[in-house]
Design a protein around this motif. Sequence first.
Motif, PDB file in Angstrom:
ATOM      1  N   UNK A 160      44.190  -3.718  12.927  1.00  0.00           N
ATOM      2  CA  UNK A 160      43.956  -2.928  11.716  1.00  0.00           C
ATOM      3  C   UNK A 160      43.888  -1.442  12.032  1.00  0.00           C
ATOM      4  N   UNK A 161      43.037  -1.060  12.973  1.00  0.00           N
ATOM      5  CA  UNK A 161      42.886   0.356  13.309  1.00  0.00           C
ATOM      6  C   UNK A 161      44.176   0.896  13.915  1.00  0.00           C
ATOM      7  N   UNK A 162      44.805   0.106  14.785  1.00  0.00           N
ATOM      8  CA  UNK A 162      46.030   0.559  15.431  1.00  0.00           C
ATOM      9  C   UNK A 162      47.143   0.783  14.403  1.00  0.00           C
ATOM     10  N   UNK A 163      47.261  -0.116  13.422  1.00  0.00           N
ATOM     11  CA  UNK A 163      48.314   0.044  12.414  1.00  0.00           C
ATOM     12  C   UNK A 163      48.075   1.262  11.533  1.00  0.00           C
ATOM     13  N   UNK A 164      46.807   1.593  11.288  1.00  0.00           N
ATOM     14  CA  UNK A 164      46.500   2.791  10.496  1.00  0.00           C
ATOM     15  C   UNK A 164      46.838   4.058  11.273  1.00  0.00           C
ATOM     16  N   UNK A 165      46.450   4.102  12.527  1.00  0.00           N
ATOM     17  CA  UNK A 165      46.713   5.300  13.337  1.00  0.00           C
ATOM     18  C   UNK A 165      48.213   5.463  13.594  1.00  0.00           C
ATOM     19  N   UNK A 166      48.949   4.352  13.588  1.00  0.00           N
ATOM     20  CA  UNK A 166      50.395   4.432  13.797  1.00  0.00           C
ATOM     21  C   UNK A 166      51.106   5.189  12.680  1.00  0.00           C
ATOM     22  N   UNK A 175      53.107  13.248  17.917  1.00  0.00           N
ATOM     23  CA  UNK A 175      51.760  12.783  18.270  1.00  0.00           C
ATOM     24  C   UNK A 175      51.744  11.312  18.649  1.00  0.00           C
ATOM     25  N   UNK A 176      52.920  10.709  18.799  1.00  0.00           N
ATOM     26  CA  UNK A 176      53.006   9.281  19.100  1.00  0.00           C
ATOM     27  C   UNK A 176      52.245   8.869  20.352  1.00  0.00           C
ATOM     28  N   UNK A 177      52.229   9.744  21.362  1.00  0.00           N
ATOM     29  CA  UNK A 177      51.536   9.406  22.607  1.00  0.00           C
ATOM     30  C   UNK A 177      50.018   9.384  22.457  1.00  0.00           C
ATOM     31  N   UNK A 178      49.520   9.900  21.319  1.00  0.00           N
ATOM     32  CA  UNK A 178      48.068   9.951  21.118  1.00  0.00           C
ATOM     33  C   UNK A 178      47.547   8.753  20.321  1.00  0.00           C
ATOM     34  N   UNK A 179      48.445   7.885  19.923  1.00  0.00           N
ATOM     35  CA  UNK A 179      48.022   6.758  19.078  1.00  0.00           C
ATOM     36  C   UNK A 179      47.025   5.861  19.806  1.00  0.00           C
ATOM     37  N   UNK A 180      47.323   5.476  21.028  1.00  0.00           N
ATOM     38  CA  UNK A 180      46.430   4.578  21.781  1.00  0.00           C
ATOM     39  C   UNK A 180      45.080   5.243  22.060  1.00  0.00           C
TER      40      UNK A 180
END
Length: 659
Positions: A160-166, A175-180
């Motif tokens: 859930x959190x990962x899909x939102x930040x994506x 900013x893709x490298x900052x998602x994790x």
Amino acid sequence: MSAGTPKPAVPIQGARGRAQGNGAARADGRERRADGGHGKIGLTGLVVGAIGVVFGDIGTSPLYTLREAFNPHYGLTADHDTVLGILSLVFWALTVVVTFKYVTIIMRADNEGEGGIMALMALAQRSLKPGSKSVYLVGLLGVFGASLFFGDGVITPAISVLSAVEGLEVVAPRLGNWIIPITVVVLGVLFGTQRFGTHRVGRIFGPVMILWFLSLAVLGVVNIVHDPEVLKAINPLWGARFFVEHSWGGVFILGAVVLAVTGGEAIYTDMGHFGARPIRLGWYWFVLPSLMLNYLGQGALVLEDPEAIRNPFFIGVPEWGRWPMIVLATAATVIASQAVITGGFSVARQAMQLGYIPRMRIQHTSSETIGQIYIPAINWSMAVIVILLVLSFRTSSALATAYGISVSMTMLIDTLLLAIVARALWPKARRWVLPSCVGFFFFDVAFVVANGAKIPQGGWFPVVLGIVLFTLLRTWRRGRQILREAVQADGLRLDTFISGLMLAPPVRVPGTAIFMTSDPGVVPHALMHNLKHNKVLHERNLFLTVETLTVPYAPRERRIELHGIGDDFYRVAVRFGFMEMPDVPLALMSGCDIEGLDVDPMETTYFTSRESIVASRHVGMPLWRARVFAVMHRNAAPANAYFRIPGNRLVELGSQVEI
């Protein structure tokens, strides 16, 4: 009454007080059901609260469900017929599985107002012959289902959190490298603040989730206007046509469709917090329409631009609103994760009370609501697993391959337990509920088969975790049984022992001694050690057994039962429901007005024995399980913390037992 004459059994009516957290308003199960245990909170407030807590998991599914249906490993093309077919399957899955099965039918199976697979298991067991093999098998089903619930439950915060930040990949690809890192920080803060409780921030859960669902509905309507053709997906023929065109291979798409209904079983689990009616009203009139409008809106967007399937949720948001939507989506996923975490605390507490896991340290985070608890061991175990999942899978699409199998199996178990309850307890409704269960069974089996195909890609994780948890729960349950049998085999019968002891009584000292024991017919080891080493006997001696009932809250008239066995010796049974926090001193104080039993807390000493387990080859348990049980027993929370006994009033005496 003369010394040596047994006193009759006396039921002591104990108020819930601090042990229950709501005083007389929740004195027993019947009173609790009368007002729902919510005091002056009105129906509107309960609906808002339910929207904020109950629907968080299923409410964040639009972030990834449609996107995952067109994941390359399914081999589907985002053309007109396929999009309508997928949307039709999503619509009818929500209608049949969530609306009809869970919200309409299974929520009728309330265990004195409480829901969830453990409550359903207890209800099913009560409908069967005590001690029968059926009761044992139902227990296995319920515990396995609860274990699977945890297995998929830890994936919910991660995906859930990962899909939102994506969403950052859509608005700011650089900013893709900052998602994790951002996801890990959000999750770390979420788990790190659990010890402060949710009673304060929980007040904003409802408004935030209402804004979330309104946003889903508005976005859906805006996109549907661009291509109203998508509304045809409501016709179930499009779903049937999808299966006809894709033959048996089309069944496996249910592995993605199930993502739309994950969280459906949590609706039933949270029923005890808000009641069935507020949850039904919130689902029928607000949450379900919002979800379906958004799914249809995403479908309309893909019909207009097939390239949007890479992230139809965020691409469907106007460019000016994408940053605010990322913030709102992250807040919604945090709330959904919060519901899963607190649900984990609740299920763990039930499992403790029912004797399936060792006692753990429990902290109360609210002086007003008993449900606001914090279990550090559960919290940090979930935190480690969730963060490792994010670091290992790295994308929500990869996590989606691990998501669904355990939920599907849990839903299947719910159907089987529902059929047992309906057959035994619903003589009128079973005429239509049992045929419905047959239909649910085929739905659930199809979902299990479809998700089984995802096991090599990551679905193995929740299954393995569920099996490990199931093994631990059954090992603890079996180990406790063997331990009781060992203690009984070496013990002396209490009645015979007291008669012999009184022929040459030891010195008696003022005060009350309470010996905690699991078998009221056997002399507790703590009493034997006290006589052996201290050579004294208190003027009043209680042999206390704590029992857990298969109802959520023990009725007043069953709270305490007292048997006098002569010479100021008493057998006392204190009973709690599986949703209660056991407060032994408070329960005993409720009986202070009983003639001949004056339990002054300042003159009372609790004695308990803490067995040291030595694992050995035993016919009842393999050696490896005996060793696992020994480790679990050694790390169980002490009795005084779990039963809320003051540490300065407890004497713990050790004994060694070989199993």
